[in-house]
Design a protein around this motif. Structure first.
Motif, PDB file in Angstrom:
ATOM      1  N   ASP A 713       0.852  -1.186   0.000  1.00  0.00           N
ATOM      2  CA  ASP A 713       0.000   0.000   0.000  1.00  0.00           C
ATOM      3  C   ASP A 713       0.890   1.239   0.000  1.00  0.00           C
ATOM      4  O   ASP A 713       1.639   1.467   0.937  1.00  0.00           O
ATOM      5  CB  ASP A 713      -0.897  -0.018   1.241  1.00  0.00           C
ATOM      6  N   VAL A 714       0.803   2.019  -1.073  1.00  0.00           N
ATOM      7  CA  VAL A 714       1.692   3.180  -1.188  1.00  0.00           C
ATOM      8  C   VAL A 714       0.912   4.495  -1.280  1.00  0.00           C
ATOM      9  O   VAL A 714       1.414   5.490  -1.776  1.00  0.00           O
ATOM     10  CB  VAL A 714       2.651   3.051  -2.393  1.00  0.00           C
ATOM     11  N   ALA A 715      -0.327   4.476  -0.779  1.00  0.00           N
ATOM     12  CA  ALA A 715      -1.132   5.699  -0.844  1.00  0.00           C
ATOM     13  C   ALA A 715      -0.440   6.792  -0.042  1.00  0.00           C
ATOM     14  O   ALA A 715      -0.078   6.590   1.104  1.00  0.00           O
ATOM     15  CB  ALA A 715      -2.519   5.453  -0.275  1.00  0.00           C
ATOM     16  N   TRP A 716      -0.238   7.939  -0.658  1.00  0.00           N
ATOM     17  CA  TRP A 716       0.411   9.062   0.034  1.00  0.00           C
ATOM     18  C   TRP A 716      -0.587  10.172   0.316  1.00  0.00           C
ATOM     19  O   TRP A 716      -0.286  11.154   0.972  1.00  0.00           O
ATOM     20  CB  TRP A 716       1.573   9.598  -0.785  1.00  0.00           C
ATOM     21  N   GLY A 717      -1.810  10.007  -0.214  1.00  0.00           N
ATOM     22  CA  GLY A 717      -2.837  11.024  -0.028  1.00  0.00           C
ATOM     23  C   GLY A 717      -4.105  10.544  -0.711  1.00  0.00           C
ATOM     24  O   GLY A 717      -4.138   9.448  -1.300  1.00  0.00           O
ATOM     25  N   ILE A 718      -5.142  11.355  -0.641  1.00  0.00           N
ATOM     26  CA  ILE A 718      -6.418  10.962  -1.245  1.00  0.00           C
ATOM     27  C   ILE A 718      -7.154  12.224  -1.663  1.00  0.00           C
ATOM     28  O   ILE A 718      -6.939  13.294  -1.086  1.00  0.00           O
ATOM     29  CB  ILE A 718      -7.241  10.110  -0.236  1.00  0.00           C
ATOM     30  N   ARG A 719      -7.973  12.094  -2.682  1.00  0.00           N
ATOM     31  CA  ARG A 719      -8.741  13.273  -3.109  1.00  0.00           C
ATOM     32  C   ARG A 719      -9.819  13.575  -2.071  1.00  0.00           C
ATOM     33  O   ARG A 719     -10.346  12.670  -1.427  1.00  0.00           O
ATOM     34  CB  ARG A 719      -9.365  13.030  -4.476  1.00  0.00           C
ATOM     35  N   ALA A 720     -10.121  14.862  -1.933  1.00  0.00           N
ATOM     36  CA  ALA A 720     -11.048  15.256  -0.879  1.00  0.00           C
ATOM     37  C   ALA A 720     -11.780  16.525  -1.243  1.00  0.00           C
ATOM     38  O   ALA A 720     -11.408  17.225  -2.189  1.00  0.00           O
ATOM     39  CB  ALA A 720     -10.273  15.475   0.418  1.00  0.00           C
ATOM     40  N   SER A 721     -12.833  16.819  -0.503  1.00  0.00           N
ATOM     41  CA  SER A 721     -13.505  18.105  -0.658  1.00  0.00           C
ATOM     42  C   SER A 721     -13.839  18.652   0.717  1.00  0.00           C
ATOM     43  O   SER A 721     -13.967  17.899   1.684  1.00  0.00           O
ATOM     44  CB  SER A 721     -14.785  17.949  -1.479  1.00  0.00           C
ATOM     45  N   LEU A 722     -13.952  19.973   0.796  1.00  0.00           N
ATOM     46  CA  LEU A 722     -14.349  20.627   2.043  1.00  0.00           C
ATOM     47  C   LEU A 722     -15.594  21.462   1.755  1.00  0.00           C
ATOM     48  O   LEU A 722     -15.609  22.256   0.823  1.00  0.00           O
ATOM     49  CB  LEU A 722     -13.234  21.549   2.541  1.00  0.00           C
ATOM     50  N   THR A 723     -16.632  21.254   2.527  1.00  0.00           N
ATOM     51  CA  THR A 723     -17.848  22.040   2.358  1.00  0.00           C
ATOM     52  C   THR A 723     -18.192  22.682   3.683  1.00  0.00           C
ATOM     53  O   THR A 723     -18.160  22.033   4.722  1.00  0.00           O
ATOM     54  CB  THR A 723     -19.041  21.141   1.957  1.00  0.00           C
TER      55      THR A 723
END
Lengths: 725, 262
Positions: A713-723
């Protein structure tokens, strides 16, 4: 006399005024406050004989030497051990809080079994025979391979006892959380022909190029890194930090390259391009000690022109040129990677690109350079016989696909366990043993992990504390605290020479606990036959003494020992260039259109993100820009905030493909537009009121992203939103 | 008086902000040494008791020009003019005093009656009030040190330069028939713990102590020197904006000149 309403009222008012004018209320208020100040709940710590005992800290993989200050039989303080090769007197805030962990009310007192959803105490004998019976049962049904074990690390005698137990029992499913070390080890197989651990001679280096490594945020052996960093400052050695966020390491570096997240390896190859183009590489090293140079060179020159790299990474072309020249012209430069603490894996392609920089300048296997350090091999136990059931079980496929044809060089892919359980394909997991690990908190996509573990009918925890995983278990066999037990501590993290430390029982067990090593041996003995035969030791101390052999006495007297003066064998000083493929940058999970931001984690010395929860002292050091009351603050650039109508200190809903959480906004110029961040280590649901339900667990919002080469598993981040809410 | 045999000392600290990483070890080392209490919610930093607190300074520039510097803040043990520290002069109970022999500003919680004048007088926010009685979770009182009394509700507390360590070191020296301490014999808990060796502690008057030389660096500054507090904590920073944050200079005035030395 008529007592009417008016008379009654004036009498009352008169009485009140009279009392107020007299000294009585003031005197009694004063007396009562003094009296209540002296209530016996302010403890008076008893005095006694003060002594100091040396031991080894196990709260992170760093392996620092500690000196425990005691008053009679109470541990009152933990200090760094002077003269210890790892930390020489220095100590981190978590290590300093060790006494709070020893005396924590979240410690488990005696074995417990879950009956109808609540825990009940049972005796050690009952607990051990319960496990032995259950495991024997599964074995008789030919389901030995449906038993799995998770340990905090694969190294040392206790994890190896688990491994040995599974082997002789008949299960291939020995799992552990992977880190930067595992990715490196995987690469070493390709570049050195054998698995090896990363070591760096930072103390003698004279130029440091770090691709996101949190040098002062817990990377490697943290206190050793702090010392190295101070040493660089005194010697005016340049530290260049490549990182999307102004971390402490970036803030303390001499040059911070604020890169687009995930593109670090691209920059490394851009820098390599400069060194190749200007022929600044170490010709002698390349000719004598490397393979595949020309193919790699062609690949780099074809694809990684600094102009193109500048476009991808956001680092100006001129800067790339300068860094390339500086790095190549330094006498003992080191390039390193492993984001943040390095407790997560990194793509093999990425590490290969960064390690290639070390090879280009000949910084491999020499003083002031990078070392490939072989795994410690002091554990040499007698061979054991497998019965037919065990042999059959061991031949079954691993549940996580590690070691399969697809990933032959990978030993464990713990992040796959939850999906393997939930997919319903293949055999279910019927029993799991979990020691020195807290997967229900530390694994990515935590909610799925919890869902999956709940499906396992027999879960055994060996935790010292009532952590998230213990709370979910069916049976708990609590381990001694690290201050109450003997255990070997192989220190491998980033040291150029590996070292064994030993934890010494500085106090007798405070609660009804047992060393996990002893428990495993007892379970094996209770199961009789070939399983019992594979554990010829009387108890764990006997096992440890026999294993360490001639090292035992020096270790017990000294607390640590260097295994040998490591002179790398020739193949460990060579390098095989890995022609860069297109596997990086690994894209973060999520749809950019719906989730326009990128969420990255950050690590902090002031929070423990691993399997040990932060003790109260540590929580006290956490900034109010990280945690305010029970809310996590997410670091956002003011321009990003403006775009989405967010205000400093206001609430927002943070969404990722894995879940959503209500958070507060912290506006900061230390992070770029479109990127947001908050630290790992918050959002526990277990432990006590000083830690539980405070903030958000980062792992709940991120999911695994696999490296095509290793499956890690090499996830370094993830897409996101702020509302705004 | 035993002190007659010894020369007066002025204990002080030099903190190298270039080396400080903001890791928080000094804060925890202090808490563990001095039985500092903790509460369920420590996020209200006005009420969170931290004798040693690490502040985060920024240069206020936009990304990616922002710079961060951490600044550990123990009690400054101000000498003021001839021992007139801001807090000592206002204390109506003599619960805090300036010791001319050591230069340490003492704090005697049992004398304090909680008027908090000293907190108002201290320009460094180095003093903390116990709004609540200290409560340790069951069993954790075992970790308390007998060398420092836990404080009750209603009193002020602050950094003492680990004065109990000085007393213990002196006791040991006396037992060995010595009158003077070696530099390493008396070190504060935070100094000892700092993994970056950013903190140096010693006698500012003793030429053989490391602090004596370090404080003369052109990178040295003290906080709010212009108030005349004459603090005994010196900071080193190679960065101009950090030195300016010490708030001692008029616009355009050069930094790096300590106005009055001990």
């Amino acid at each position: 006399m008529k007592i009417d309403r008016r008379y009654f009222l004036s009498l009352g008012i008169g009485a009140a005024a009279g009392t107020a004018l007299s000294p009585l209320p003031w005197k009694s208020m004063d007396d009562s406050s003094i009296w209540s100040q002296n209530w016996p709940w302010t403890p008076v710590p008893p005095d006694g004989e003060a002594t100091y005992e040396n031991s080894t800290c196990t709260l992170c993989p760093g392996g620092c030497g500690i000196t425990v200050r005691k008053i009679d039989d109470r541990v009152i303080k933990i200090e760094g051990r002077k003269g210890h090769p790892v930390n020489d007197g220095g100590i981190c805030s978590l290590g300093l809080s060790g006494a709070q962990l020893l005396y924590s009310p979240t410690r488990l007192n005696g074995p417990m079994i879950k009956v109808n959803g609540s825990f009940q105490k049972i005796s050690w004998d009952e607990a051990i025979s319960k496990i032995a019976e259950k495991l024997t049962d599964l074995r008789l049904q030919g389901k030995s391979h449906t038993v799995a074990a998770i340990t905090g690390s694969p190294r040392g005698t206790v994890p190896n006892l688990f491994k040995r137990f599974l082997d002789v029992y008949g299960s291939p499913n020995f799992l552990y959380p992977s880190s930067f070390e595992d990715s490196y080890s995987h690469l070493a197989k390709k570049t050195h022909g054998q698995k090896a651990l990363p070591g760096f001679d930072f103390e003698n280096a004279d130029y440091i190029l770090s691709f996101g490594a949190g040098i002062i945020e817990g990377w490697g052996s943290p206190v050793r890194m702090f010392r190295a960093n101070s040493n660089w400052k005194s010697r005016h050695i340049k530290l260049v930090q490549v990182e999307p966020r102004l971390s402490n390491t970036a803030a303390k570096s001499d040059k911070w390259l604020p890169i687009k997240p995930g593109t670090e390896a691209v920059l490394a190859l851009g820098i390599a391009y400069v060194i190749l183009r200007e022929s600044l590489f170490d010709q002698g090293f390349i000719n004598n000690r490397t393979d595949e140079f020309s193919a790699w060179r062609e690949g780099v020159l074809e694809t990684y022109h600094p102009a193109r790299v500048a476009g991808i990474t956001g680092i100006e072309q001129e800067t790339i040129n300068t860094i390339g020249r500086e790095f190549a012209r330094a006498k003992k430069p080191i390039a390193l990677c492993g984001r943040g603490e390095g407790r997560t894996s990194e793509g093999i392609g990425e590490i290969a690109a960064i390690q290639a920089l070390n090879a280009l300048v000949g910084s491999i296997g020499i003083r002031g350079g990078a070392f490939a350090v072989p795994e410690p091999d002091y554990i040499k136990w007698p061979e054991f016989a497998l019965d037919e059931t065990a042999a059959d079980g061991l031949n079954q496929k691993r549940i996580d696909g590690a070691g399969s044809n697809q990933y032959p060089d990978t030993d464990s892919l713990l992040h796959r366990l939850p999906r393997a359980i939930l997919s319903g394909k293949g055999e279910p997991v019927n029993a799991i043993l979990i020691a020195n690990a807290n997967p229900c908190y530390t694994l990515p996509d935590t909610q799925t992990v919890i869902k999956a573990l709940k499906k396992i009918p027999f879960k055994v925890s060996f935790s010292t504390y009532m952590d998230e995983t213990a709370a979910l278990s069916d049976l708990i066999l609590p381990n001694h605290s690290y201050l109450e037990r003997y255990e070997d501590v192989p220190v491998t993290w980033s040291l150029a020479k590996s070292l064994i430390g030993l934890t010494i029982p500085v106090v007798s067990p405070q609660l009804n606990t047992k060393n996990t090593g002893d428990v495993i041996i007892s379970i094996a003995k209770a199961m009789k036959g070939s399983i019992s035969d594979a554990f010829p030791w009387k108890n764990y101390t006997d096992c440890l003494k026999t294993t360490l052999g001639k090292y035992w006495n020096p270790l017990q007297n000294n607390g640590y020992m260097k295994i040998s003066n490591y002179n790398p064998p020739e193949k460990m000083t060579k390098f095989v260039f890995q022609v860069p493929d297109k596997t990086f940058p690994v894209d973060p999970e999520g749809d950019e259109k719906v989730l326009p931001l990128i969420l990255i984690p950050n690590d902090s010395m002031r929070l423990s993100a691993g399997s040990t929860g932060s003790p109260p002292f540590l929580m006290k050091t956490v900034s109010d820009t990280v945690l305010k009351d029970n809310d996590t603050l997410v670091q956002v650039n003011p321009n990003t905030a403006k775009k989405y109508g967010l205000k400093d200190g206001g609430y927002a809903l943070l969404k990722t493909p894995r879940g959503f959480k209500k958070v507060k906004i912290y506006l900061s110029q230390g992070i770029g537009e479109g990127v947001i961040s908050f630290p790992r280590g918050l959002g526990h649901t277990a432990y006590d009121k000083y830690l539980a339900d405070k903030g958000v667990n980062f792992n709940e919002l991120i999911g695994p992203v696999e490296d095509p080469a290793s499956g890690l598993d090499v996830a370094w981040g993830i897409r996101a939103s702020l509302t705004k809410v | 008086m035993t002190q007659e045999h010894r020369k007066a000392k002025k204990f002080g600290m030099v903190i190298d902000l270039d080396k400080c990483t903001g890791c928080g070890s000094c804060m925890v080392a202090c808490m563990a040494e001095n039985n500092v209490p903790f509460r369920e919610n420590e996020t209200d930093k006005l009420k969170s008791i931290t004798w040693m607190r690490v502040y985060k300074l920024t240069n206020g520039k936009p990304y990616p020009k922002e710079e961060i510097c951490y600044l550990p803040r123990p009690c400054m043990h101000c000498e003021g003019h001839k021992g007139h520290s801001p807090c000592v002069t206002v204390c109506p109970a003599i619960a805090t005093d300036y010791d001319m022999d050591t230069g340490i500003v003492s704090q005697i919680p049992t004398r304090c009656f909680g008027c908090r004048y000293c907190m108002a007088a201290c320009p460094y926010h180095a003093r903390y009030f116990n709004w609540w009685d200290p409560v340790w979770p069951e069993g954790m009182e075992k970790s308390l040190s007998p060398n420092v009394s836990p404080r009750m509700r209603g009193v002020v507390e602050k950094c003492t330069f680990c004065f109990h360590r000085y007393q213990l070191a002196l006791d040991k020296a006396y037992a060995e028939e010595r009158r003077e301490l070696e530099e390493h014999e008396y070190q504060t808990s935070c100094t000892q713990a700092c993994p970056s060796d950013a903190i140096t502690f010693g006698d500012l008057l003793n030429k053989n102590h490391a602090v004596y030389k370090l404080k003369k660096s052109t990178n040295a500054f003290r906080l709010l020197e212009k108030l005349g507090t004459n603090p005994k904590i010196y900071y080193l920073s190679s960065r101009e904006w950090v030195r300016r944050a010490g708030d001692n200079y008029r616009p355009g005035e050069g930094t790096g000149k300590i106005k009055s030395h001990h």
